[in-house]
Design an enzyme around this catalytic site. Structure first.
Site, mmCIF file in Angstrom:
data_model
loop_
_atom_site.group_PDB
_atom_site.id
_atom_site.type_symbol
_atom_site.label_atom_id
_atom_site.label_comp_id
_atom_site.label_asym_id
_atom_site.label_seq_id
_atom_site.Cartn_x
_atom_site.Cartn_y
_atom_site.Cartn_z
ATOM 1 N NE ARG A 173 -3.856 -2.183 0.195
ATOM 2 C CZ ARG A 173 -3.630 -3.439 -0.228
ATOM 3 N NH1 ARG A 173 -2.501 -3.740 -0.829
ATOM 4 N NH2 ARG A 173 -4.532 -4.373 -0.054
ATOM 5 C CB SER A 247 -9.673 -1.723 3.401
ATOM 6 O OG SER A 247 -10.289 -2.891 2.925
ATOM 7 C CD GLU A 343 -5.811 0.532 1.943
ATOM 8 O OE1 GLU A 343 -6.089 0.466 0.737
ATOM 9 O OE2 GLU A 343 -6.006 -0.403 2.730
#
Length: 347
Positions: A173, A247, A343
């Site tokens: 990520r 998410s 995130e």
């Protein structure tokens, strides 16, 4: 912008613009200026006339990975560069895509044409440019495994620049576009390497069990895409109904000592080996063990079917969702001694 300078009128240029429809969390916030361009030439012209008064700059894609905690006192830039181009044929396909294309539309197109590699990334929200920034991933696949070239414009100089995959320093990520290059380069095109040979990746999550339930032993790419879409739809809320950014947290990667300490108390803990020294633990599982799944604090909450997702229960502010995020992080550290990090891009 100086009063005596003009640019192509096809660009959208709005003052005091409402960002509510441009972020999937459904947060009401305004930016001082909003500009959308549809060609590289428009973007380069725009860069030449932006002044210090227009800064700071915020690059916005589909708004699916953004939490706004206040109005943005600067200029939001959005790419509407569209189009796809096949660079080469044969066993390997190089697919060059405009940064403003919707990511899942490209996945759908690739599967329909027999170009494989993207199918596990089906239904991830957002646009193509953001895929390369975030290094999006799901079900054992990351977009870094597909990206070969990124074209961009330097927002300081207006120069066209090209990056290879290795230039971007990709990891879980992460890319340099999220780090030292944040808001420095505007991505215009991304080229992906795909294959005409389909090799199903079904080991991650509950893909294999869902295929078995459907009686599919030799899945096609369409089968795999459809199953992943069904899984995501069943566990993730529709942002049009309940605002969310997908998410919210990254899955923490811990060393073997930490993993063994936790697994000795929780032998059934799901986990995924990263390398010989590290293990990835699902953040959603950690959050659920702390009792947060389905809980609501004021107008912000944790989704009832997926603890990794924070939701706007109606009228929540970004600060309320951020406060919930911090409470969850504190509880996970207290219970497991593990930090989980957002995130989403928090502004």
């Amino acid at each position: 912008m100086a009063a005596d300078q003009t640019y192509d009128l096809t660009m959208i240029d709005l003052q005091n613009h409402d960002l509510l429809p441009l972020n999937t969390f459904g947060i009401k916030a305004y930016c001082r200026r909003f500009i959308e361009f549809s060609t590289v030439d428009e973007l380069r012209t725009l860069v030449s006339v932006l002044t210090e008064a227009d800064k700071p700059l915020l690059i916005l894609g589909g708004g699916s990975n953004l939490l706004l905690t206040k109005d943005f006192d600067g200029t939001v830039l959005h790419s509407a560069i569209r189009g796809t181009e096949i660079i080469s044929n044969g066993e390997k396909i190089l697919l060059r895509v405009g940064s403003g294309e919707v990511w899942d539309d490209i996945v759908s197109m690739a599967v329909a044409h027999g170009w494989y590699g993207m199918e596990n990334l089906s239904l991830i929200p957002g646009e193509v440019g953001a895929s390369a920034v975030q290094n999006i991933g799901a079900y054992g696949v990351e977009v870094k495994d597909l990206v070969t070239k990124i074209e961009a414009v330097d927002l300081d100089s207006g120069e066209i620049v090209t990056f290879t995959n290795s230039d971007c320093d990709y990891s879980y990520r992460y890319s340099r576009f999220k780090g030292e290059w944040r808001d420095r380069y505007m991505i215009t095109y991304v080229t992906y390497r795909l294959s005409t040979t389909f090799t199903p990746n079904i080991e991650y999550g509950n893909i294999k069990s869902e295929l078995a339930r459907l009686g599919i032993s030799n899945p096609t790419a369409t089968d795999l895409r459809n199953v992943i879409i069904d899984i995501r739809n069943n566990k993730l809320p529709d942002p049009k109904v309940e605002g969310n950014g997908g998410s919210f947290f990254m899955n923490p990667v811990v060393d073997n000592c930490v993993f063994e300490r936790i697994s000795s108390q929780y032998p059934a803990m799901p986990h995924y080996k990263v390398d010989e020294q590290h293990v990835k633990i699902p953040a959603g599982w950690l959050i659920e063990q702390c009792g947060w799944k389905g809980r609501t604090v004021g107008r912000a909450g944790v989704h009832s079917r997926q603890a990794l997702v924070l939701v706007n229960k109606g009228g929540a502010t970004g600060k309320e969702i951020l406060a919930l995020c911090e409470k969850i992080r504190e509880d996970v550290v207290k219970k497991f001694g593990v930090e989980i990090n957002p995130e989403v891009n928090i502004k």
